[in-house]
Design a protein around this motif. Structure first.
Motif, mmCIF file in Angstrom:
data_model
loop_
_atom_site.group_PDB
_atom_site.id
_atom_site.type_symbol
_atom_site.label_atom_id
_atom_site.label_comp_id
_atom_site.label_asym_id
_atom_site.label_seq_id
_atom_site.Cartn_x
_atom_site.Cartn_y
_atom_site.Cartn_z
ATOM 1 N N ALA A 1 -5.006 -22.987 45.899
ATOM 2 C CA ALA A 1 -3.753 -22.950 46.383
ATOM 3 C C ALA A 1 -2.825 -23.760 45.128
ATOM 4 N N VAL A 2 -3.475 -25.101 44.835
ATOM 5 C CA VAL A 2 -2.676 -25.656 44.072
ATOM 6 C C VAL A 2 -2.628 -25.072 42.614
ATOM 7 N N ALA A 3 -3.767 -24.500 42.227
ATOM 8 C CA ALA A 3 -3.990 -23.778 40.965
ATOM 9 C C ALA A 3 -3.103 -22.774 40.843
ATOM 10 N N ALA A 4 -2.933 -21.984 41.942
ATOM 11 C CA ALA A 4 -2.016 -20.799 42.110
ATOM 12 C C ALA A 4 -0.546 -21.167 41.953
ATOM 13 N N LEU A 5 -0.216 -22.162 42.573
ATOM 14 C CA LEU A 5 1.394 -22.651 42.481
ATOM 15 C C LEU A 5 1.640 -22.978 40.861
ATOM 16 N N ASP A 6 0.561 -23.817 40.230
ATOM 17 C CA ASP A 6 0.782 -24.191 38.971
ATOM 18 C C ASP A 6 0.627 -23.126 38.170
ATOM 19 N N GLY A 7 -0.049 -21.922 38.329
ATOM 20 C CA GLY A 7 -0.148 -20.818 37.649
ATOM 21 C C GLY A 7 1.375 -20.066 37.751
ATOM 22 N N VAL A 8 1.978 -20.194 38.744
ATOM 23 C CA VAL A 8 3.405 -19.351 38.909
ATOM 24 C C VAL A 8 4.482 -19.940 37.977
ATOM 25 N N LEU A 9 4.134 -21.621 38.150
ATOM 26 C CA LEU A 9 5.135 -22.209 37.113
ATOM 27 C C LEU A 9 4.864 -21.976 35.898
ATOM 28 N N VAL B 1 -0.035 -29.880 47.960
ATOM 29 C CA VAL B 1 -0.830 -30.842 47.338
ATOM 30 C C VAL B 1 -1.002 -31.985 48.263
ATOM 31 N N ARG B 2 -0.335 -32.217 49.310
ATOM 32 C CA ARG B 2 -0.831 -33.241 50.499
ATOM 33 C C ARG B 2 -2.137 -32.463 51.246
ATOM 34 N N ARG B 3 -1.951 -31.216 51.504
ATOM 35 C CA ARG B 3 -2.901 -30.632 52.329
ATOM 36 C C ARG B 3 -4.495 -30.592 51.367
ATOM 37 N N ALA B 4 -4.391 -30.577 50.068
ATOM 38 C CA ALA B 4 -5.534 -30.521 49.192
ATOM 39 C C ALA B 4 -6.066 -31.881 49.261
ATOM 40 N N GLU B 5 -5.206 -32.920 48.993
ATOM 41 C CA GLU B 5 -5.425 -34.242 48.996
ATOM 42 C C GLU B 5 -6.076 -34.838 50.173
ATOM 43 N N ALA B 6 -5.613 -34.190 51.199
ATOM 44 C CA ALA B 6 -6.245 -34.701 52.653
ATOM 45 C C ALA B 6 -7.878 -33.993 52.689
ATOM 46 N N ARG C 1 -14.790 -21.938 46.008
ATOM 47 C CA ARG C 1 -14.757 -21.779 47.708
ATOM 48 C C ARG C 1 -13.755 -22.685 48.048
ATOM 49 N N ASP C 2 -13.043 -23.569 47.141
ATOM 50 C CA ASP C 2 -12.192 -24.655 47.523
ATOM 51 C C ASP C 2 -10.736 -24.107 47.613
ATOM 52 N N ARG C 3 -10.397 -23.463 49.014
ATOM 53 C CA ARG C 3 -9.221 -23.010 48.925
ATOM 54 C C ARG C 3 -7.993 -24.069 48.801
ATOM 55 N N PRO C 4 -7.928 -25.080 49.190
ATOM 56 C CA PRO C 4 -6.583 -26.180 48.948
ATOM 57 C C PRO C 4 -6.535 -26.170 47.491
ATOM 58 N N TYR C 5 -7.725 -26.340 46.853
ATOM 59 C CA TYR C 5 -7.473 -26.390 45.322
ATOM 60 C C TYR C 5 -7.141 -25.219 44.617
ATOM 61 N N GLU D 1 -2.604 -33.716 36.060
ATOM 62 C CA GLU D 1 -3.169 -34.633 37.163
ATOM 63 C C GLU D 1 -3.789 -33.988 38.193
ATOM 64 N N LEU D 2 -3.276 -32.973 38.661
ATOM 65 C CA LEU D 2 -4.012 -32.190 39.971
ATOM 66 C C LEU D 2 -5.167 -31.571 39.601
ATOM 67 N N SER D 3 -5.327 -30.926 38.338
ATOM 68 C CA SER D 3 -6.315 -30.507 37.872
ATOM 69 C C SER D 3 -7.485 -31.180 37.947
ATOM 70 N N ASN D 4 -7.348 -32.717 37.470
ATOM 71 C CA ASN D 4 -8.540 -33.496 37.376
ATOM 72 C C ASN D 4 -8.823 -34.285 38.669
ATOM 73 N N ASP D 5 -7.519 -34.783 39.231
ATOM 74 C CA ASP D 5 -7.822 -35.597 40.455
ATOM 75 C C ASP D 5 -8.264 -35.153 41.703
ATOM 76 N N LEU D 6 -7.970 -33.983 41.703
ATOM 77 C CA LEU D 6 -8.443 -33.018 43.123
ATOM 78 C C LEU D 6 -9.791 -32.399 42.834
ATOM 79 N N ALA D 7 -10.555 -32.668 41.575
ATOM 80 C CA ALA D 7 -11.794 -32.131 41.273
ATOM 81 C C ALA D 7 -12.877 -32.955 41.625
ATOM 82 N N PRO D 8 -14.109 -32.855 42.076
ATOM 83 C CA PRO D 8 -15.052 -33.785 42.299
ATOM 84 C C PRO D 8 -15.720 -33.956 40.709
#
Length: 395
Positions: free
Chosen positions: A194-202, A372-377, A188-192, A309-316
């Motif tokens: 979105a970050v996962a999707a970008l990382d997937g493309v890369l 990432v800024r949107r997700a971090e917010a 349900r975490d759309r910002p997360y 870093e993003l997969s861990n730091d943005l996860a509760p």
């Protein structure tokens, strides 16, 4: 533990298809479809395994994945047709996918505030292990006998058992109590997402080196055939030498977003250089290819560091395993569909196709900091701040 399990993975990646087609005599199409199906199952199971790791702790899940990997790999020796192949390969690849999900929280537990650096070391060792596994597979391919291939499968299973034995010495982080609310918060975490999707493309870049580059070198350039293996060796050397050093500054979501931006730009330039290899004579092609592979390797390092870093730091903290499982879906989709995409673009359209792939990397990387800024917010926590500093029981 990583060295042993990565060696097993290197054996499978290098010789798995050859074993099933040359020894078991399966149709290549059946093998390809089976591997794709196994990849899809692995993605879904990774989310379930992540949630299980949150509830009972990651160490039991890790241990189970290694033991199931050993058993499923040994069962390759019993495969006699497409149906048994599908059943066994789904279990084997799903277990290896679960291994990656369960390993993340344990890395955080050991590394604490230095988890990124530990992850860099782990990734460097992973590359060494995969290369060692590929070398062992090369021996079997050179022998080209049924006995050699079967011995290789047995060795693959043994390496997973060795990894399981070494895993007995790992810290065993305690389970994290669940919080009230929806169970599948990661989905349900759309910002997360979105970050996962970008990382997937890369993450498509992983298949550039293993799928597009070999076919491009052999079929569309004057570069010597030995440069196919030379590209892999150069990539491995650069990652082992620089992964830790270049990952040290990637220690927060914003620096990770910038790392993805650098990765996208670097991968874009690398794709352009690799495309141009087809336009020059052999001696220049070798130098241009080496430069392209070197830049590709730097992009791979930054993409891996930023993604971790993003997969861990943005996860509760209370749902880290579940979130890591969801984050892995992006890479799983990339690995499943990238071969077809790269073959269609790079081999079907030649230089323009390579330029299109490069543009995809550049655009995706450029979007990363803002996403990432949107997700971090939306975050109210920091996994790093609450990482378990040591084992739950003495070792």
């Amino acid at each position: 533990m990583t060295l042993a399990s990565a060696t097993a993975k290197g054996i499978f990646l290098t010789s798995g298809v050859l074993y099933f087609t040359e020894v078991v005599h399966l149709d290549p199409l059946d093998v390809g479809l089976g591997l794709s199906a196994a990849g899809i199952v692995s993605m879904g199971l990774g989310v379930l395994a992540g949630r299980l790791a949150d509830r009972i702790g990651p160490w039991p899940v890790l241990m189970a994945s290694l033991l199931v990997s050993a058993a499923a790999t040994a069962a390759f020796l019993l495969v006699q047709g497409a149906v048994s192949f599908l059943a066994v390969v789904v279990v084997a690849m799903a277990a290896q996918g679960v291994l990656l999900v369960a390993r993340g929280p344990i890395i955080n537990a050991i590394g604490g505030t230095s988890a990124q650096e530990l992850r860099a070391y782990v990734r460097a060792v992973t590359n060494v292990g995969i290369t060692a596994g590929a070398a062992l597979a090369g021996w079997a391919v050179h022998q080209d006998t049924v006995e050699a291939y079967r011995l290789l499968v047995a060795a693959d299973s043994v390496f997973f058992l060795v990894a399981a034995g070494l895993a007995l010495r790992l810290p065993r982080p305690k389970p994290v109590p669940a919080l009230p609310g929806p169970r599948w918060t990661a989905l349900r975490d759309r910002p997360y997402l979105a970050v996962a999707a970008l990382d997937g493309v890369l993450s498509i870049q992983y298949r550039v080196l293993t799928v597009a580059v070999p076919l491009w070198i052999i079929g569309h350039t004057d570069a010597p055939r030995w440069t196919v293996s030379g590209a892999v060796v150069l990539n491995t050397v650069i990652i082992v030498a620089l992964q830790v050093r270049l990952s040290r500054g990637v220690d927060a979501p914003r620096t990770a977003g910038r790392a993805l931006r650098r990765a996208g730009a670097t991968l874009g330039v690398a794709s352009t250089l690799i495309a141009c290899v087809s336009l020059v004579p052999a001696h220049q092609a070798v130098l241009l290819l080496a430069l392209g592979i070197a830049l590709h390797s730097l992009g791979e390092i930054w993409q891996a560091a930023g993604g971790f870093e993003l997969s861990n730091d943005l996860a509760p903290p209370h749902a880290l395993g579940q979130y890591l499982g969801v984050f892995g879906i992006g890479m799983g989709l990339a690995e499943s569909f990238a071969p077809a995409l790269l073959t269609w673009l790079c081999l079907g359209y030649g230089v323009p196709g390579w330029l299109a792939v490069g543009a995809l990397f550049v655009i995706t990387g450029a979007l990363a900091p803002a996403v990432v800024r949107r997700a971090e917010a939306t975050r109210t926590h920091s996994t790093r701040a609450t990482a378990v500093p040591g084992p739950a029981s003495a070792t």
